[in-house]
Scaffold this motif. Structure first.
Motif, PDB file in Angstrom:
ATOM      1  N   UNK A 101       0.834  -1.199   0.000  1.00  0.00           N
ATOM      2  CA  UNK A 101       0.000   0.000   0.000  1.00  0.00           C
ATOM      3  C   UNK A 101       0.878   1.261   0.000  1.00  0.00           C
ATOM      4  N   UNK A 102       1.993   1.220   0.756  1.00  0.00           N
ATOM      5  CA  UNK A 102       2.907   2.369   0.765  1.00  0.00           C
ATOM      6  C   UNK A 102       3.528   2.574  -0.613  1.00  0.00           C
ATOM      7  N   UNK A 103       3.840   1.478  -1.299  1.00  0.00           N
ATOM      8  CA  UNK A 103       4.396   1.592  -2.648  1.00  0.00           C
ATOM      9  C   UNK A 103       3.387   2.281  -3.573  1.00  0.00           C
ATOM     10  N   UNK A 104       2.104   1.889  -3.464  1.00  0.00           N
ATOM     11  CA  UNK A 104       1.075   2.525  -4.299  1.00  0.00           C
ATOM     12  C   UNK A 104       1.072   4.040  -4.074  1.00  0.00           C
ATOM     13  N   UNK A 105       1.132   4.453  -2.801  1.00  0.00           N
ATOM     14  CA  UNK A 105       1.106   5.882  -2.487  1.00  0.00           C
ATOM     15  C   UNK A 105       2.357   6.588  -3.005  1.00  0.00           C
ATOM     16  N   UNK A 106       3.511   5.922  -2.877  1.00  0.00           N
ATOM     17  CA  UNK A 106       4.754   6.547  -3.324  1.00  0.00           C
ATOM     18  C   UNK A 106       4.788   6.692  -4.843  1.00  0.00           C
ATOM     19  N   UNK A 107       4.294   5.677  -5.569  1.00  0.00           N
ATOM     20  CA  UNK A 107       4.253   5.766  -7.030  1.00  0.00           C
ATOM     21  C   UNK A 107       3.341   6.916  -7.461  1.00  0.00           C
ATOM     22  N   UNK A 108       2.203   7.055  -6.768  1.00  0.00           N
ATOM     23  CA  UNK A 108       1.288   8.158  -7.077  1.00  0.00           C
ATOM     24  C   UNK A 108       1.962   9.505  -6.808  1.00  0.00           C
ATOM     25  N   UNK A 109       2.755   9.583  -5.723  1.00  0.00           N
ATOM     26  CA  UNK A 109       3.448  10.832  -5.408  1.00  0.00           C
ATOM     27  C   UNK A 109       4.490  11.165  -6.463  1.00  0.00           C
ATOM     28  N   UNK A 110       5.200  10.149  -6.979  1.00  0.00           N
ATOM     29  CA  UNK A 110       6.176  10.392  -8.039  1.00  0.00           C
ATOM     30  C   UNK A 110       5.486  10.889  -9.300  1.00  0.00           C
ATOM     31  N   UNK A 111       4.352  10.280  -9.627  1.00  0.00           N
ATOM     32  CA  UNK A 111       3.609  10.726 -10.801  1.00  0.00           C
ATOM     33  C   UNK A 111       3.147  12.162 -10.673  1.00  0.00           C
ATOM     34  N   UNK A 112       2.685  12.527  -9.472  1.00  0.00           N
ATOM     35  CA  UNK A 112       2.235  13.899  -9.248  1.00  0.00           C
ATOM     36  C   UNK A 112       3.382  14.902  -9.357  1.00  0.00           C
ATOM     37  N   UNK A 113       4.608  14.429  -9.083  1.00  0.00           N
ATOM     38  CA  UNK A 113       5.774  15.300  -9.154  1.00  0.00           C
ATOM     39  C   UNK A 113       6.345  15.387 -10.569  1.00  0.00           C
TER      40      UNK A 113
END
Length: 331
Positions: free
Chosen positions: A33-45
């Motif tokens: 679940x943390x990986x999902x959130x981190x990937x989304x954060x990278x995409x947003x950046x």
């Protein structure tokens, strides 16, 4: 913490290509679940991370995307010199930064060099300790390493060879790993120590597993001008070996005895006999030994492939041991 994890995730995708969420989670030691959130954060950046669906899917970066941000910290740059020694690096408290530094360097390499680096890591491994030796307890090695970096004086309580406890104030100059054993090279004095008015030009070596206690003092020191750790260690090792093997004995050896002696009589004898060629059935050689008693025990390991010539006292010791063994087995 999260910024470092996001950078690690990005570099993992850059260096390894497509990875599943579970693989990323295992590498980063977080939940999926943390990986999902981190990937989304990278995409947003603005990082072009894509998800491939299906059984062979996973996350990947868009083809051709590479970050030039390697972000090596000072500790990680220092740890690169230990990149081939994960065990010693961990003892120094640098295990995590070694792994992070390797990942960042791999991500920064071009593809052909990255694959070569991966092959090297897969095909070569350094195991520093000798055979049949358990690891020594070195709970203080990380603290000593920190004092070496910071040029901070130490007060240590230490067990000498005669099992005598002493206390010293030392200027820690360097650490040496020899055959799986850590040593501290330090400047100390003839009295209580340089901080207490002792002579401050006496360089000594301490086996770190014998350090019982240490205290980092609020005093810095200046390193000796021109001090070279590798040069000092080479000279100290040679002097130590001469003290450890102060005697030379004369023996005759068969060709099989010469080969066996290079393995069974220790490194000093192996070096002495390295270039000796057999001169027929028996070859006369000089062998370094620690004492006559040690020599009698060691030479008997070669059985009938060695004949003691001198000194006479050694020959008598060997004969006495052989006679005692014959008496035991004769019964």
């Amino acid at each position: 913490m999260r910024a470092g994890r996001l950078l690690s995730l990005l570099l993992l995708l850059q260096s390894r290509g497509r990875m599943t969420a579970q693989e990323l989670a295992d590498e980063l030691e977080v939940s999926v679940r943390t990986v999902y959130r981190d990937v989304e954060a990278l995409g947003s950046a603005g990082v072009p991370v894509y998800a491939d669906r299906g059984p062979a899917g996973g996350y990947r970066l868009v083809d051709g995307y590479r970050t030039r941000l390697t972000g090596l910290t000072t500790e990680e740059a220092d740890s690169l010199f230990l990149a081939g020694m994960p065990g010693p690096a961990a003892e120094l408290g640098l295990g995590a930064v070694v792994a992070a530094a390797q990942l960042k360097v791999l991500a920064a390499l071009p593809p052909e060099l990255r694959s070569r680096a991966a092959r090297v890591r897969e095909r070569f491994h350094l195991d520093a300790p000798g055979w049949f030796r358990g690891g020594e307890g070195t709970p203080h090695v990380a603290a000593i390493a920190d004092a070496v970096w910071q040029q901070r004086r130490l007060r240590i309580r230490y067990v000498r060879w005669a099992q005598v406890e002493v206390e010293r104030t030392v200027d820690p100059l360097g650490l040496v790993l020899k055959a799986g054993t850590w040593y501290l090279v330090a400047r100390t004095g003839t009295g209580p120590g340089p901080a207490d008015g002792g002579r401050a030009d006496d360089l000594r070596t301490y086996r770190i597993s014998r350090v019982l206690e240490l205290t980092a003092l609020d005093e810095s020191f200046e390193r000796p001008v021109g001090f070279d750790l590798a040069e000092f260690w080479a000279g100290w090792s040679e002097r130590f070996e001469r003290r450890l093997y102060p005697m030379r004995v004369t023996v005759r050896m068969t060709p099989d005895g010469l080969r066996g002696a290079r393995v069974l009589l220790g490194l000093a004898a192996a070096r002495e006999l390295r270039d000796v060629e057999p001169e027929g059935e028996w070859t006369t050689v000089r062998v370094p030994v620690e004492s006559l008693e040690h020599a009698a025990v060691d030479l008997l390991r070669l059985g009938p492939e060695v004949d003691v010539v001198e000194p006479p006292e050694l020959r008598e010791r060997v004969i006495a041991r052989i006679a005692a063994m014959a008496a035991v087995y004769g019964r």
